[in-house]
Design a protein around this motif. Structure first.
Motif, PDB file in Angstrom:
ATOM      1  N   GLY A  78       0.810  -1.288  -0.003  1.00 22.46           N
ATOM      2  CA  GLY A  78      -0.005   0.235   0.132  1.00 22.46           C
ATOM      3  C   GLY A  78       0.762   1.242  -0.150  1.00 22.46           C
ATOM      4  O   GLY A  78       0.431   2.418   0.230  1.00 22.46           O
ATOM      5  N   TRP A  79       2.221   1.310  -0.249  1.00 19.89           N
ATOM      6  CA  TRP A  79       2.798   2.618  -0.378  1.00 19.89           C
ATOM      7  C   TRP A  79       3.438   2.809  -1.736  1.00 19.89           C
ATOM      8  O   TRP A  79       3.854   1.830  -2.561  1.00 19.89           O
ATOM      9  CB  TRP A  79       4.066   2.096   0.550  1.00 19.89           C
ATOM     10  N   SER A  80       3.257   3.991  -2.008  1.00 18.54           N
ATOM     11  CA  SER A  80       3.608   4.469  -3.529  1.00 18.54           C
ATOM     12  C   SER A  80       4.959   5.328  -3.276  1.00 18.54           C
ATOM     13  O   SER A  80       5.164   6.008  -2.624  1.00 18.54           O
ATOM     14  CB  SER A  80       2.617   5.505  -4.092  1.00 18.54           C
ATOM     15  N   VAL A  81       6.114   4.641  -3.922  1.00 17.57           N
ATOM     16  CA  VAL A  81       7.223   5.358  -3.924  1.00 17.57           C
ATOM     17  C   VAL A  81       7.749   5.405  -5.416  1.00 17.57           C
ATOM     18  O   VAL A  81       7.303   5.064  -6.098  1.00 17.57           O
ATOM     19  CB  VAL A  81       8.565   4.645  -3.087  1.00 17.57           C
ATOM     20  N   GLN A  82       8.913   6.322  -5.444  1.00 17.40           N
ATOM     21  CA  GLN A  82       9.432   6.543  -6.737  1.00 17.40           C
ATOM     22  C   GLN A  82      10.739   5.855  -7.008  1.00 17.40           C
ATOM     23  O   GLN A  82      11.722   6.039  -6.540  1.00 17.40           O
ATOM     24  CB  GLN A  82       9.884   7.958  -7.027  1.00 17.40           C
ATOM     25  N   LEU A  83      10.539   4.792  -7.958  1.00 19.47           N
ATOM     26  CA  LEU A  83      11.909   4.108  -8.284  1.00 19.47           C
ATOM     27  C   LEU A  83      12.578   4.738  -9.614  1.00 19.47           C
ATOM     28  O   LEU A  83      12.002   5.383 -10.228  1.00 19.47           O
ATOM     29  CB  LEU A  83      11.491   2.769  -8.871  1.00 19.47           C
ATOM     30  N   GLN A  84      13.772   5.143  -9.026  1.00 22.05           N
ATOM     31  CA  GLN A  84      14.863   5.544  -9.896  1.00 22.05           C
ATOM     32  C   GLN A  84      15.611   4.520 -10.501  1.00 22.05           C
ATOM     33  O   GLN A  84      16.761   4.120  -9.848  1.00 22.05           O
ATOM     34  CB  GLN A  84      15.709   6.731  -9.281  1.00 22.05           C
TER      35      GLN A  84
END
Length: 474
Positions: free
Chosen positions: A360-366
């Motif tokens: 349930g967590w939205s993070v930004q993958l680089q």
């Protein structure tokens, strides 16, 4: 093929359709988003913004002679932001619909100023490798030659010596970030300012992320290097209100040291039968809703309100950094603002990002770049709402790291990458391999493959493939 319905739909049906379209998407108000969201958790602020937006939604910013209230609002909003950026009575600017528009306008103004004394010369723009792609976009739109400057891999700040080496008689503008988006490090704006003065070159400071956090972090006792108009060499600054100003999306400010610089931004045309067209920004007709809502939020929060929001960000950031260190993760660069990015040598960060999504967590993958030397990482945009959620997030991150150990990278990844680099595969072959028949239905496994290919393949080839794929699929 889509067609207009012969008979209009009932408003309730329309809302049901929209709800079905967005079902399962993350909610910005949830506090579980660390990307593309700047959430305060303040319900009154959210309601105020919507009500004011609605009040001014149908008013256009095209002609302030019809709606003089819009000019009053813009002057006040620009003035408030200018004061935060060390401006004085000469500082001026405009309200735009986003950071990219603000950046394009600054680059356009710098280009035209350069052209006024260097006719026929292709102007150059020096951009750190960590600079926002909007500057590359601006250079392509406006016919500048982008020149990329190295960064220090310990701090992820631009290498001032390298910038100095790259300056030529064709340099029209140099760029610094306060902070940069990938890692949250603040470039040495003082050093760039000195170069700008020495060579009489325009310096733009991209403070789209930091404009509404860095001044307050400094007042909270954090060591924030100077980046504003207090440095004599700074010509323009971009600041987004729709980030840490907490305004609705489509709200930004472009500031200039004085009106002589802003003059190069303005477009006018009277050579047609209609009314003389005057544009202070790129767009003509645009709703005054975002401007009015920005004004209202500035008034609602005030200095103390922004200090309180920033205090929450700072606490959440410290808790997260402490937790990342305890988990043995490596923090990249020098996170001086509200951004933290991390990586790990013995963990597949791409898999971790997807495991976090499952929880349930939205993070930004680089994805990083093997050619450029940047490692894959996870980027966290920290908001005030995260203050009370750091323990839960770090527990989810710990579990995601553990779950990621079960995954194995496809054995043929290097073979696919070489085939793409050697141009053995057409765009349709590539789409078939990754199974991208529909861009919105990619499986986790395919997303991991795509991210790994992005990391391995040279950036110029990645750009070409993504452009072709988007053109086909979107």
């Amino acid at each position: 093929m889509y067609k207009l319905e012969r008979e209009g739909l009932d408003s309730n049906i329309i809302m049901e359709i929209l709800s079905s379209y967005s079902k399962g998407e993350p909610s910005p108000a949830s506090g579980r988003m660390f990307t593309h969201s700047y959430e305060t958790g303040d319900l009154i602020l959210r309601s105020l913004a919507r009500n004011v937006f609605d009040l001014f939604m149908d008013k256009t910013m095209l002609d302030f002679t019809i709606y003089p209230s819009i000019l009053l609002l813009e002057r006040e909003v620009v003035g408030i932001v200018a004061s935060l950026m060390g401006g004085d009575e000469n500082t001026t600017g405009s309200f735009t619909y986003g950071g990219t528009e603000s950046i394009i306008l600054a680059v356009k103004a710098a280009r035209d100023k350069f052209r006024s004394s260097n006719p026929g010369v292709i102007p150059e723009i020096i951009i750190p490798y960590t600079g926002h792609p909007a500057f590359i976009k601006a250079s392509r739109y406006l016919g500048l030659k982008p020149v990329l400057a190295k960064v220090n891999f310990d701090t992820m700040k631009v290498d001032i010596d390298n910038v100095s080496e790259l300056i030529t008689k064709n340099t029209a503008i140099i760029v610094g970030s306060a902070p940069n988006y990938p890692y949250g490090s603040i470039d040495d704006i003082k050093g760039l300012s000195e170069l700008a003065l020495d060579y009489n070159i325009w310096l733009h400071v991209d403070a789209c992320l930091g404009g509404f956090t860095l001044p307050f972090l400094r007042d909270l006792g954090e060591e924030i290097p100077e980046f504003t108009f207090k440095l004599e060499g700074v010509s323009s600054i971009s600041v987004d209100l729709h980030k840490y100003g907490y305004a609705p999306k489509g709200s930004s400010i472009i500031l200039y040291r004085d009106r002589s610089l802003r003059r190069y931004q303005i477009f006018t045309y009277a050579g047609w039968p209609g009314y003389p067209l005057v544009n202070t920004t790129i767009l003509s007709t645009r709703s005054a809703g975002p401007l009015a809502a920005s004004w209202a939020i500035l008034k609602y929060l005030g200095y103390n309100g922004y200090m309180n929001m920033t205090r929450k960000i700072l606490k959440a950031k410290r808790d997260i950094i402490r937790g990342l260190n305890n988990l043995g993760l490596k923090i990249i660069g020098k996170p001086e603002a509200s951004i933290v990015a991390f990586t790990a040598e013995d963990t597949n960060i791409s898999v971790v990002s997807l495991e976090l999504k499952k929880r349930g967590w939205s993070v930004q993958l680089q994805p990083g770049s093997k050619q450029l030397g940047f490692p894959p990482s996870i980027h966290l945009t920290i908001s005030p709402v995260h203050e009370g959620l750091t323990t839960e997030f770090l527990e989810g991150l710990r579990d995601s790291i553990e779950a990621s150990k079960q995954y194995r990278v496809r054995s043929d990844i290097e073979i696919i990458a070489k085939q793409i680099e050697s141009r053995e595969l057409s765009i349709y072959d590539i789409l078939n391999i990754i199974g991208a028949e529909a861009v919105i239905t990619l499986s986790d496994e395919l997303l991991l493959l795509i991210n790994e290919l992005i990391r391995i393949i040279p950036p110029d080839i990645v750009d070409e493939i993504i452009s072709d794929a988007v053109n086909i699929l979107v």
